[in-house]
Design a protein around this motif. Structure first.
Motif, PDB file in Angstrom:
ATOM      1  N   LYS A 147      26.299  11.785  20.945  1.00 55.11           N
ATOM      2  CA  LYS A 147      26.690  10.269  21.103  1.00 55.11           C
ATOM      3  C   LYS A 147      27.854   9.744  20.855  1.00 55.11           C
ATOM      4  CE  LYS A 147      25.065   6.430  17.803  1.00 55.11           C
ATOM      5  NZ  LYS A 147      24.207   5.645  18.522  1.00 55.11           N
ATOM      6  N   CYS A 148      27.987   8.615  21.813  1.00 54.43           N
ATOM      7  CA  CYS A 148      29.437   8.199  22.228  1.00 54.43           C
ATOM      8  C   CYS A 148      29.406   7.077  21.164  1.00 54.43           C
ATOM      9  CB  CYS A 148      29.497   7.865  23.556  1.00 54.43           C
ATOM     10  SG  CYS A 148      29.299   9.140  24.752  1.00 54.43           S
ATOM     11  N   PRO A 149      30.704   6.795  21.036  1.00 53.27           N
ATOM     12  CA  PRO A 149      31.201   5.402  20.187  1.00 53.27           C
ATOM     13  C   PRO A 149      30.578   4.231  20.690  1.00 53.27           C
ATOM     14  CG  PRO A 149      32.994   6.831  20.444  1.00 53.27           C
ATOM     15  CD  PRO A 149      31.804   7.351  21.308  1.00 53.27           C
ATOM     16  N   ALA A 150      30.356   3.218  19.967  1.00 52.71           N
ATOM     17  CA  ALA A 150      29.670   2.071  20.426  1.00 52.71           C
ATOM     18  C   ALA A 150      30.494   1.467  21.435  1.00 52.71           C
ATOM     19  CB  ALA A 150      29.593   1.157  19.179  1.00 52.71           C
ATOM     20  N   GLY A 151      30.132   0.898  22.516  1.00 48.63           N
ATOM     21  CA  GLY A 151      30.610   0.203  23.579  1.00 48.63           C
ATOM     22  C   GLY A 151      31.021   1.126  24.796  1.00 48.63           C
ATOM     23  N   SER A 152      30.543   2.439  24.533  1.00 46.25           N
ATOM     24  CA  SER A 152      30.825   3.509  25.713  1.00 46.25           C
ATOM     25  C   SER A 152      29.738   4.209  26.297  1.00 46.25           C
ATOM     26  CB  SER A 152      32.120   4.414  25.371  1.00 46.25           C
ATOM     27  OG  SER A 152      31.464   5.141  24.045  1.00 46.25           O
ATOM     28  N   GLU A 153      29.545   4.671  27.226  1.00 45.37           N
ATOM     29  CA  GLU A 153      28.425   5.453  27.813  1.00 45.37           C
ATOM     30  C   GLU A 153      28.586   6.725  27.781  1.00 45.37           C
ATOM     31  OE1 GLU A 153      27.424   3.650  31.344  1.00 45.37           O
ATOM     32  OE2 GLU A 153      27.990   1.566  30.713  1.00 45.37           O
ATOM     33  N   TYR A 154      27.669   7.564  27.572  1.00 48.64           N
ATOM     34  CA  TYR A 154      27.675   9.065  27.640  1.00 48.64           C
ATOM     35  C   TYR A 154      27.156   9.596  29.091  1.00 48.64           C
ATOM     36  CZ  TYR A 154      25.820  13.791  27.540  1.00 48.64           C
ATOM     37  OH  TYR A 154      25.804  15.110  27.756  1.00 48.64           O
ATOM     38  N   GLY A 155      28.219  10.260  29.629  1.00 48.21           N
ATOM     39  CA  GLY A 155      28.095  11.005  30.866  1.00 48.21           C
ATOM     40  C   GLY A 155      28.098  12.523  31.083  1.00 48.21           C
ATOM     41  N   GLU A 156      27.256  13.068  32.055  1.00 54.82           N
ATOM     42  CA  GLU A 156      27.618  14.462  32.356  1.00 54.82           C
ATOM     43  C   GLU A 156      27.861  14.491  33.878  1.00 54.82           C
ATOM     44  OE1 GLU A 156      23.788  16.070  31.472  1.00 54.82           O
ATOM     45  OE2 GLU A 156      24.119  16.047  29.208  1.00 54.82           O
ATOM     46  N   SER A 157      28.708  15.715  33.950  1.00 55.29           N
ATOM     47  CA  SER A 157      29.122  15.779  35.636  1.00 55.29           C
ATOM     48  C   SER A 157      29.049  17.389  35.505  1.00 55.29           C
ATOM     49  CB  SER A 157      30.231  15.212  35.944  1.00 55.29           C
ATOM     50  OG  SER A 157      30.492  15.401  37.489  1.00 55.29           O
ATOM     51  N   VAL A 158      28.526  18.183  36.598  1.00 54.96           N
ATOM     52  CA  VAL A 158      28.719  19.467  36.850  1.00 54.96           C
ATOM     53  C   VAL A 158      28.909  19.619  38.479  1.00 54.96           C
ATOM     54  CG1 VAL A 158      26.380  19.661  36.969  1.00 54.96           C
ATOM     55  CG2 VAL A 158      28.077  21.864  36.800  1.00 54.96           C
ATOM     56  N   THR A 159      29.947  20.456  38.876  1.00 55.97           N
ATOM     57  CA  THR A 159      30.351  20.614  40.052  1.00 55.97           C
ATOM     58  C   THR A 159      30.406  22.112  40.289  1.00 55.97           C
ATOM     59  OG1 THR A 159      31.517  18.419  40.635  1.00 55.97           O
ATOM     60  CG2 THR A 159      31.864  20.359  42.106  1.00 55.97           C
ATOM     61  N   PHE A 160      29.798  22.657  41.308  1.00 56.08           N
ATOM     62  CA  PHE A 160      29.769  24.061  41.626  1.00 56.08           C
ATOM     63  C   PHE A 160      29.952  24.293  43.218  1.00 56.08           C
ATOM     64  CE2 PHE A 160      25.513  22.148  41.229  1.00 56.08           C
ATOM     65  CZ  PHE A 160      24.929  22.603  42.361  1.00 56.08           C
TER      66      PHE A 160
END
Length: 211
Positions: free
Chosen positions: A35-48
């Motif tokens: 869970k991210c702080p209020a006002g921010s968005e959670y993101g995931e990124s994977v590069t291989f």
């Protein structure tokens, strides 16, 4: 109508399964998703990708925390001892919200006998949040892992993964890391160390509002 104890237990199980899952706050050890702080968005990124060079050569180029030319960054300040967890580096990053000075802290670094490696670092907690110049959001933290793994003598699998919290998408981690792993292949090729097969870096990336 009568409910048996078995039926009641089954009913409670269904209710529990339907209840919303409470996610931990994003942090060094939170895991994902979080869970991210209020006002921010959670993101995931994977590069291989796979680099056609020995793991020891890929690791030698990419595992030094203070030496980041392969990333296209030149840190301007350091604290602690190079490659020791707890040390920090400060660099200037270009984002869609402007140019910012960001400090990162090394949390893990291991190199294995076959040349494989793992390195983890994060945006320094004490510097967060970093407010946007526009006053319309902020960086709330990111947590990054680089891994290199020997597959064959001259093929090394590399993965960079990140989970992050920010307002909008000011940093395209996928594009950044595709460029970085491409730099590694080019440098090693110029040194005559690419003797196997390489592939182009690929990215999977997602952002979730209100996570």
């Amino acid at each position: 109508m009568k409910f048996s104890s078995t039926s009641f237990t089954f009913f409670l199980t269904l209710v529990a399964a339907a209840a919303p899952v409470s996610l931990p706050a994003c942090s060094t050890g939170s895991g994902t998703p979080c869970k991210c702080p209020a006002g921010s968005e959670y993101g995931e990124s994977v590069t291989f990708t796979v680099i056609g060079a020995a793991a020891k050569d890929v690791t030698a180029l990419t595992s030094d925390f203070f030496e980041t030319a392969w990333l296209g960054l030149v840190p301007y300040a350091f604290t602690g001892l190079d490659n020791k967890p707890g040390s920090t580096r400060s660099s200037t990053l270009q984002t869609t919200e402007g140019t910012y000075n960001i400090t990162e802290k090394l949390t893990k670094r291991n190199i294995y006998p076959d040349g494989s490696s793992i390195q983890r670092f994060e945006q320094l907690k004490s510097t967060l949040p970093v407010e946007y110049y526009s006053k319309k959001g902020s960086f709330q933290g990111y947590w990054i892992t680089y891994q290199t793994e020997m597959v064959f003598q001259y093929e090394t699998a590399v993965v960079s993964s990140v989970y992050s919290c920010a307002t909008g998408h000011p940093l395209d981690f996928g594009a950044f890391m595709r460029s970085a792993w491409g730099n590694v292949t080019s440098v090693l090729s110029n040194q005559g160390k690419v003797q196997g097969k390489s592939i182009q870096p690929q990215t999977i990336q997602l952002w979730t509002a209100g996570q």
